[in-house]
Each structure stands twice: as C-alpha cells, then as structure tokens.
Design a protein around this motif. Sequence first.
Motif, short mmCIF file in Angstrom:
data_model
loop_
_atom_site.label_atom_id
_atom_site.label_comp_id
_atom_site.label_asym_id
_atom_site.label_seq_id
_atom_site.Cartn_x
_atom_site.Cartn_y
_atom_site.Cartn_z
N GLN A 53 -8.98 6.04 12.05
CA GLN A 53 -8.91 5.00 13.06
C GLN A 53 -9.11 3.62 12.45
OE1 GLN A 53 -7.98 5.56 16.07
NE2 GLN A 53 -8.27 3.54 16.96
N SER A 54 -9.99 3.52 11.45
CA SER A 54 -10.23 2.24 10.77
C SER A 54 -8.96 1.76 10.08
CB SER A 54 -11.36 2.39 9.75
OG SER A 54 -12.57 2.77 10.36
N VAL A 55 -8.26 2.67 9.41
CA VAL A 55 -7.02 2.31 8.74
C VAL A 55 -5.95 1.93 9.75
CG1 VAL A 55 -5.13 3.19 7.28
CG2 VAL A 55 -7.51 3.72 6.71
N SER A 56 -5.84 2.70 10.82
CA SER A 56 -4.84 2.43 11.85
C SER A 56 -5.04 1.06 12.47
CB SER A 56 -4.89 3.51 12.92
OG SER A 56 -3.95 3.26 13.95
N LEU A 57 -6.29 0.71 12.79
CA LEU A 57 -6.58 -0.59 13.40
C LEU A 57 -6.26 -1.74 12.44
CD1 LEU A 57 -9.97 0.18 15.21
CD2 LEU A 57 -7.75 -0.29 16.28
N ALA A 58 -6.54 -1.54 11.15
CA ALA A 58 -6.25 -2.58 10.16
C ALA A 58 -4.75 -2.85 10.09
CB ALA A 58 -6.79 -2.16 8.80
N ILE A 59 -3.95 -1.78 10.13
CA ILE A 59 -2.49 -1.94 10.03
C ILE A 59 -1.92 -2.51 11.33
CG2 ILE A 59 -0.31 -0.69 9.72
CD1 ILE A 59 -1.91 1.25 7.91
N HIS A 60 -2.44 -2.06 12.46
CA HIS A 60 -2.02 -2.63 13.74
C HIS A 60 -2.28 -4.13 13.76
CE1 HIS A 60 -0.50 0.51 16.32
NE2 HIS A 60 -1.51 1.31 16.03
N VAL A 62 -4.83 4.69 -5.56
CA VAL A 62 -5.93 4.73 -4.62
C VAL A 62 -6.32 3.29 -4.27
CG1 VAL A 62 -8.31 5.48 -4.20
CG2 VAL A 62 -6.76 6.92 -5.55
N LEU A 63 -6.46 3.01 -2.96
CA LEU A 63 -6.75 1.66 -2.50
C LEU A 63 -7.89 1.66 -1.49
CD1 LEU A 63 -3.08 0.47 -1.72
CD2 LEU A 63 -4.37 0.03 -3.82
N THR A 64 -8.64 0.57 -1.45
CA THR A 64 -9.55 0.33 -0.34
C THR A 64 -8.73 -0.23 0.83
OG1 THR A 64 -10.00 -1.95 -1.02
CG2 THR A 64 -11.41 -0.23 -1.95
N ILE A 65 -9.33 -0.33 2.00
CA ILE A 65 -8.60 -0.87 3.15
C ILE A 65 -8.18 -2.31 2.88
CG2 ILE A 65 -8.77 -1.51 5.59
CD1 ILE A 65 -10.48 0.92 6.07
N ARG A 66 -9.06 -3.08 2.26
CA ARG A 66 -8.71 -4.47 1.95
C ARG A 66 -7.53 -4.54 0.99
NH1 ARG A 66 -13.38 -8.31 -0.34
NH2 ARG A 66 -14.14 -7.90 1.79
N ASP A 67 -7.55 -3.70 -0.06
CA ASP A 67 -6.43 -3.68 -1.02
C ASP A 67 -5.14 -3.20 -0.35
OD1 ASP A 67 -8.09 -4.56 -3.04
OD2 ASP A 67 -8.56 -2.53 -3.74
N LYS A 126 -4.21 -3.64 2.80
CA LYS A 126 -3.64 -4.74 3.59
C LYS A 126 -2.90 -5.73 2.69
CE LYS A 126 -6.21 -6.50 6.86
NZ LYS A 126 -7.39 -7.08 7.55
N ARG A 127 -3.48 -6.01 1.54
CA ARG A 127 -2.82 -6.92 0.59
C ARG A 127 -1.52 -6.32 0.07
NH1 ARG A 127 -6.54 -6.92 -3.02
NH2 ARG A 127 -7.81 -8.48 -1.96
N LYS A 128 -1.55 -5.02 -0.23
CA LYS A 128 -0.36 -4.34 -0.76
C LYS A 128 0.75 -4.28 0.29
CE LYS A 128 1.80 -2.00 -3.97
NZ LYS A 128 2.19 -2.62 -5.25
N LEU A 129 0.41 -3.94 1.50
CA LEU A 129 1.42 -3.85 2.57
C LEU A 129 2.03 -5.21 2.86
CD1 LEU A 129 -0.27 -1.36 5.08
CD2 LEU A 129 1.60 -0.89 3.48
N LYS A 130 1.21 -6.24 2.79
CA LYS A 130 1.73 -7.59 3.01
C LYS A 130 2.77 -7.94 1.95
CE LYS A 130 0.25 -12.39 3.61
NZ LYS A 130 -0.92 -13.33 3.63
N GLU A 131 2.49 -7.59 0.69
CA GLU A 131 3.45 -7.83 -0.39
C GLU A 131 4.74 -7.05 -0.16
OE1 GLU A 131 1.51 -6.68 -3.94
OE2 GLU A 131 0.06 -8.35 -3.93
#
Length: 226
Positions: free
Chosen positions: A31-38, A147-152, A154-159
């Motif tokens: 859920q934490s990952v899903s909310l971050a991506i949403h 392997v990524l943290t949630i913060r990493d 978000k940065r990767k998906l933005k790129e």
Amino acid sequence: MIYDAFLPGVLLLGFVFKMLRPKLKGDFGEQSVSLAIHGMGLPIQNDVTLPGKNGLTQIDHLVLTRSAIVVLETKNYSGSLYDNGRGQGGGWIQRFPSGKQNRLHNPLDQNYGHIKSVGKIVPGVPVTGFVVLAGNARFPNGLPEGVLTIRDLKRKLKEMNQGEGPNPASIQEAWSKLQQADCRDGASHREQMLQVTGGGLKYWIQTSAPWITGVGLAMVLGGIYF
C-alpha cells in the motif's frame, strides 16, 4: 466461569493475528508503494495475477511509464540484509540485533520470472522491473543492483516517464492487454496460492480469518458479559 470463554477467545484471536501478521505487514508495504506511485500520477495496477511459466503468477505492481512497463516486487523487511547473489546457492540473509537470522529467497529471481511473464503477454514492448524495499531494512554493504527504496523508486520512475519510449499507442495497447489478462476471480486466486509453498495453509487462513476472528470475539465478549 468467566475465563471459560474469555481465555480461549483471547488465545484464538492471538493465533489469527500471528498467522496473518506476515500478510498484514506485506499488504502495508504494498500500500505504501501504491500510494507513492499514485501521488506521481502514473497508471498502476496492484495485485495482478497473470498466466506464468508454471501456471498463474502474482505480481505486486505494474506501472506504466512512457519508456517501459515496470514490474515491481515489494518487500516489507526489517533488520540488516546481506546479498549472496542470484540463482541456486544465492539469496538474502536477514539479521537482527538479537542475533537471530533468516535465509530469504532472492526476490530479484522472483521478479525476473514476473518480468518474463509480462513480456510474453506484450511482446515487442519494453518491460523492466525492480524490487522495492518498503520497510526499514537496510543493506550495510549497499543495495544490490535492481533493488530500490521507495524514494529511489520515485526518482527512477520520474526519469523513465521523461524518456523516449515506444510508440505511445503501442504501449497503451499493451497496458490494456495486461489489464484484460489480469485474473481477479476467486478461483484464480486460490489456484495461484496453491502453487506457492505453504500457500494452501495461507489461503485457508486468509479466507477463514473473518470467521475465526468472529468466533474469538464472541468468546471474549461472552466471557466478559456472562
């Protein structure tokens, strides 16, 4: 006489919580990952069940970016993690300050299979994936590649969403195809669970938990009021 119903009810509720704790912890991480991506405004599919190499396979998240479809495996771990590599003889070691340690399957191997399953459904479209650490676990020797943290993440998906990818129509068509291939009925979920080691027991616990919890609460309340 009060404890005749109260104590067994408490024990029953404790049993249910203990059995469901890993699932609840995993669900919280997902859920934490899903909310971050949403929050990034990216299209996401959660808890996806697709045809795989040996039947059905369950994928935590699929994310659509401009350059690729991203397959994510979320792990909500704690403690210190050490990577012993991929394949047979590999895996992760989880250690705690108490001295306790666990040997874990390498989730990169698991997600590799997921990526292959997605690629077979949408051939010709770039598919990549990562393992996401949603808990407070840390790799003292550095994060393994992939392997990524949630913060990493978000940065990767933005790129990735800013990069150039395939024809927009083709990747959107692939995304729709994956949505249609997602098996969300109860029979498919049961089949997928039975393919996992210990999945039969986990499936029984998950489906029976509301009834067991209800019985436990009734026994506790019965012990209190009667």
